[in-house]
Write an enzyme that holds these catalytic residues in place. Structure first.
Site, PDB file in Angstrom:
ATOM      1  N   HIS A 182      52.599  11.956  17.732  1.00 60.34           N
ATOM      2  CA  HIS A 182      52.944  10.951  18.740  1.00 60.34           C
ATOM      3  C   HIS A 182      52.649   9.540  18.202  1.00 60.34           C
ATOM      4  O   HIS A 182      53.526   8.667  18.199  1.00 60.34           O
ATOM      5  CB  HIS A 182      52.130  11.239  20.013  1.00 60.34           C
ATOM      6  CG  HIS A 182      52.374  10.287  21.142  1.00 60.34           C
ATOM      7  ND1 HIS A 182      53.141  10.603  22.232  1.00 60.34           N
ATOM      8  CD2 HIS A 182      51.936   9.027  21.358  1.00 60.34           C
ATOM      9  CE1 HIS A 182      53.175   9.580  23.074  1.00 60.34           C
ATOM     10  NE2 HIS A 182      52.446   8.611  22.566  1.00 60.34           N
ATOM     11  N   GLU A 183      51.444   9.339  17.706  1.00 58.17           N
ATOM     12  CA  GLU A 183      51.086   8.006  17.203  1.00 58.17           C
ATOM     13  C   GLU A 183      51.903   7.652  15.961  1.00 58.17           C
ATOM     14  O   GLU A 183      52.276   6.495  15.759  1.00 58.17           O
ATOM     15  CB  GLU A 183      49.578   7.924  16.907  1.00 58.17           C
ATOM     16  CG  GLU A 183      48.682   8.148  18.130  1.00 58.17           C
ATOM     17  CD  GLU A 183      49.018   7.246  19.315  1.00 58.17           C
ATOM     18  OE1 GLU A 183      49.461   6.109  19.092  1.00 58.17           O
ATOM     19  OE2 GLU A 183      48.866   7.710  20.476  1.00 58.17           O
ATOM     20  N   HIS A 210      55.079   5.911  17.024  1.00 55.38           N
ATOM     21  CA  HIS A 210      54.891   4.481  17.311  1.00 55.38           C
ATOM     22  C   HIS A 210      54.822   3.686  15.997  1.00 55.38           C
ATOM     23  O   HIS A 210      55.419   2.616  15.855  1.00 55.38           O
ATOM     24  CB  HIS A 210      53.579   4.251  18.068  1.00 55.38           C
ATOM     25  CG  HIS A 210      53.619   4.654  19.522  1.00 55.38           C
ATOM     26  ND1 HIS A 210      54.514   4.117  20.410  1.00 55.38           N
ATOM     27  CD2 HIS A 210      52.845   5.501  20.247  1.00 55.38           C
ATOM     28  CE1 HIS A 210      54.301   4.629  21.618  1.00 55.38           C
ATOM     29  NE2 HIS A 210      53.296   5.478  21.544  1.00 55.38           N
TER      30      HIS A 210
END
Lengths: 488, 488
Positions: B258-259, B262
């Site tokens: 997920h990170e 980003h």
């Protein structure tokens, strides 16, 4: 808001910006991925520009004038000092044209690059144009900033150590240059340099445990590793020291105590000075005196060697404290400043002071620097310099455009010795305490006599008030004469 | 300097200040000793104030006017976008009185404290005054910022996702609220939540190796641990993601991907946009679409489960990829948003959207919030909320004064699914590649279609350009319908 409130608000802002700059610098050297360097340079540039704008803004001058008109005698002692030092900083900063400041910053970046190349290739002549430019810009800067009757070099000194003069340094360093060489000759035979092959893991364990004994707790400290040890403080309760470990050496024991000294100074500044323009160490030489006090007088103390030896033992490296102590105090005539022992170290600095003063005053041409360096090393240290890379190219300072910084390294050694004598005269010998690792009385004495004042006292006044004596070389000479003795 | 050069200089400065703020935030959560918190708050406060001053300064308005007068058609496409977005940001920021901005910041700090206390004691009524104040201030802020014919909530949305409207969200979320519950009922039986007791050490090894396969190299990345995973970027070549590890869970595998999503977004913004006002991700929902794409469509992909299982195996935890995949896709009706599965997650967001819109519009009184929450959870998720602490007090957002932020979490899920379908339509199914951990074509496609544009395209336009289709819910519904199947 009153002019005083406005002024204090701006000082708080500038103090915060300084903390932010410290964080950016710390992160760059300890945490940042290498490829972040370009972005970080931009960020630091913007921060420096904004800080300069806010520190030299017209409105700040207006508040100072209003306070002058109202009369400083209206203010209490603290606010009087805040206004006095704000006025001094403002006037110095305003005397420098923006273009000159920007030109110096650019020349510093270029100069460091040129220096790096020149040192790697032992090619002094390739460094000459950058050095020449740095000298001219530093001279011009000094001329802008200089007060009534001050020379350019004196004005440069003021950026690091306000109130020092080249005249005063000539006197002190002249006496030291006469007194030290015979002591070196004597100690060279008595205290030969000895290796002690301490494994890295034992050093790491010992450093961690020794620092913990001194009060280094994770709730308000960090201890990290970096290529060159340094200390950063982002407020009184966020202190970060770094060290480095090389297998088979003892340097980490000394350098961690050295950085601890810098850190403790900033932590013990009087809390009422926090977020004012007085809330940090007063000068480079007083800062260096604090690091040297813990390095020379604690870490190199034969009694504290027992603590260090026991912590190395707990870390898996058994060593007699006398053997460890001998490895920490060996004396050697060498050509490199950063690894010099406590006795020869000031001689390296005296040479740099003589040469940079002559460069700024125009008494020494850049082209003649290498030969002047060799001559000075023969005269002061009786060593032959094998190359410029190991001679006048060894330090970054002149490449970065820093002139007037070197003296603080030697002054720090002198002041540390003077403070240590004054403290022992008052508290009694520290030997028994140090054998047990008990340093609280030292911390308290330094806090009371040195640290708490922040920038309220300049170097000379602080030394006189803390030791009831003018700055002198005798305590340092006594310290190095007894270096290596089993009790001090 | 021309007005354009002045403007671009200011934009570069603001971009650098933003990077500095990111560093301070990262350091606070990852490195800072706990007692540094007070000083850090001061530093962040000064930085925010300076940034606001520079972003709303009169001279900036002057440059924009001069550029308007000269005519934007004179400029090339890039500079036209820079000026267009600068004008929009400037106008929005200038419409907010300084006192309101300061009051909102104070209310946010107070509100978070009040919320923390209320949640810990399951005492909603103690939180009511702070919440009421946050709502009123947010409404007032929205009224200042709102454009022609815009409501207050629409204006609030614009801070996170420029161009979205409550009307558009009502339509999309309304359709989703109808379509999802039957799918939940079906999946609840088919995909029960399963535990997989992965030891921490195996998770750490797997996360490190999987990230390395995706291109996370220490030369321009850091991976650290923090209490809540997040991503920070201090320029294109200094990216820092964090994750966390709990023994016996698999969350770290999902959260690290997920990170990564980003981070990759910010790294692949077109380099010519660096240090302009366009050089970062365009909105919260597009940002969330990038993290959700890697979390939902890569980490939860049955083919990629083979890579994850093999890295866990190398880390000492042997597991069948099908078993791991099942643990990553289990569906469960629960009351907590942050741990919700991909299928039920948007329902949690829809509830928050409905309620915060009603609060801002004045259609729901603060005192009625707990009951409205319970009713909504019954209606949307068919669960009973046992307490306010596990109900309307579970998220910090409203306590911090953030209204209009929640929708981006659900929009991110929708957009991720729509982008994934468009990508597979163009590149072909990703299954074979993912089985081998080959993601370069995905990285390239996202870079070309999404990342490189930075802020040049707003959310809606970006989705339409990247997928040749308006924002729609069908791709997400197809994704969750097939969730847990051995091939997608």
């Amino acid at each position: 808001m009153s002019a005083l409130e406005e002024l204090r608000g701006r000082m708080a802002e500038l103090a915060d910006l300084e903390s932010i700059e410290m964080l950016l610098g710390w992160d760059q050297l300890v945490m940042m991925p290498a490829e972040g360097a370009g972005g970080r340079a931009q960020q630091l540039g913007v921060l420096a520009r904004l800080t300069h704008e806010r520190a030299t803004a017209d409105e700040l001058g207006g508040w100072l004038e209003e306070l002058d008109r109202a009369g400083l005698e209206e203010l209490d002692g603290l606010n009087r000092d805040i206004v006095r030092v704000a006025r001094r900083d403002y006037d110095r900063a305003r005397r420098v044209p923006d273009e000159l400041a920007a030109e110096r910053a650019r020349a510093s970046t270029d100069g460091q690059e040129s220096w790096q190349h020149a040192r790697a290739n032992d090619d002094f002549s390739s460094f000459m144009p950058a050095l020449q430019r740095n000298i001219e810009l530093a001279r011009a800067y000094g001329e802008c900033v200089a007060g009534e009757g001050e020379g350019s070099y004196d004005a440069l000194l003021g950026d690091y150590d306000f109130g020092l003069s080249s005249e005063g340094l000539r006197r002190i360093f002249g006496a030291l240059a006469t007194a030290l060489p015979p002591l070196v000759a004597e100690a060279h035979a008595r205290l030969p340099r000895r290796e002690l092959a301490v494994p890295k893991a034992a050093q790491q364990a010992a450093v961690a445990n020794v620092l913990r004994r001194l009060g280094v707790e994770p709730s308000s400290w960090r201890v990290d590793v970096s290529a060159h040890p340094f200390t950063a403080w982002m407020g009184r309760r966020d202190t970060r020291v770094t060290t480095r470990y090389s297998d088979g050496e003892v340097e980490s024991l000394l350098s961690s105590l050295h950085e601890y000294g810098h850190a403790l100074y900033e932590r013990q500044v009087d809390p009422v000075l926090e977020r004012t323009n007085l809330g940090r160490g007063t000068s480079m030489s007083i800062h260096e005196s604090q690091s040297k006090l813990w390095e020379n007088h604690v870490a190199r103390n034969p009694a504290f060697a027992e603590v260090l030896a026991s912590e190395l033992g707990a870390g898996g490296f058994a060593v007699e404290s006398s053997e460890l102590h001998a490895a920490l105090v060996g004396v050697e005539r060498s050509v490199i400043r950063v690894s010099a022992d406590p006795l020869t170290y000031p001689l390296h600095i005296i040479l740099r002071f003589e040469l940079e003063l002559a460069l700024i005053d125009g008494d020494l041409a850049v082209a003649d620097l290498p030969e002047a360096w060799r001559e000075g090393m023969r005269r002061l240290l009786d060593v032959e310099v094998p190359s410029d890379a190991l001679g006048c190219l060894q330090d970054v300072h002149w490449g970065a455009g820093s002139f007037g910084y070197f003296p603080s390294y030697a002054l720090g050694c002198l002041i540390a010795a003077q403070l240590w004598e004054a403290m022992e005269a008052e508290l009694g010998p520290r030997e028994a305490d140090l054998r047990l690792g008990e340093v609280a009385p030292i911390q308290r004495w330094l806090g009371e006599r040195v640290h708490r004042h922040g920038r309220r006292l300049d170097t000379i006044a602080l030394v006189e008030q803390a030791t009831a004596s003018p700055l002198e070389i005798a305590p340092f000479l006594r310290y190095v004469s007894k270096l290596g003795e089993p009790t001090l």
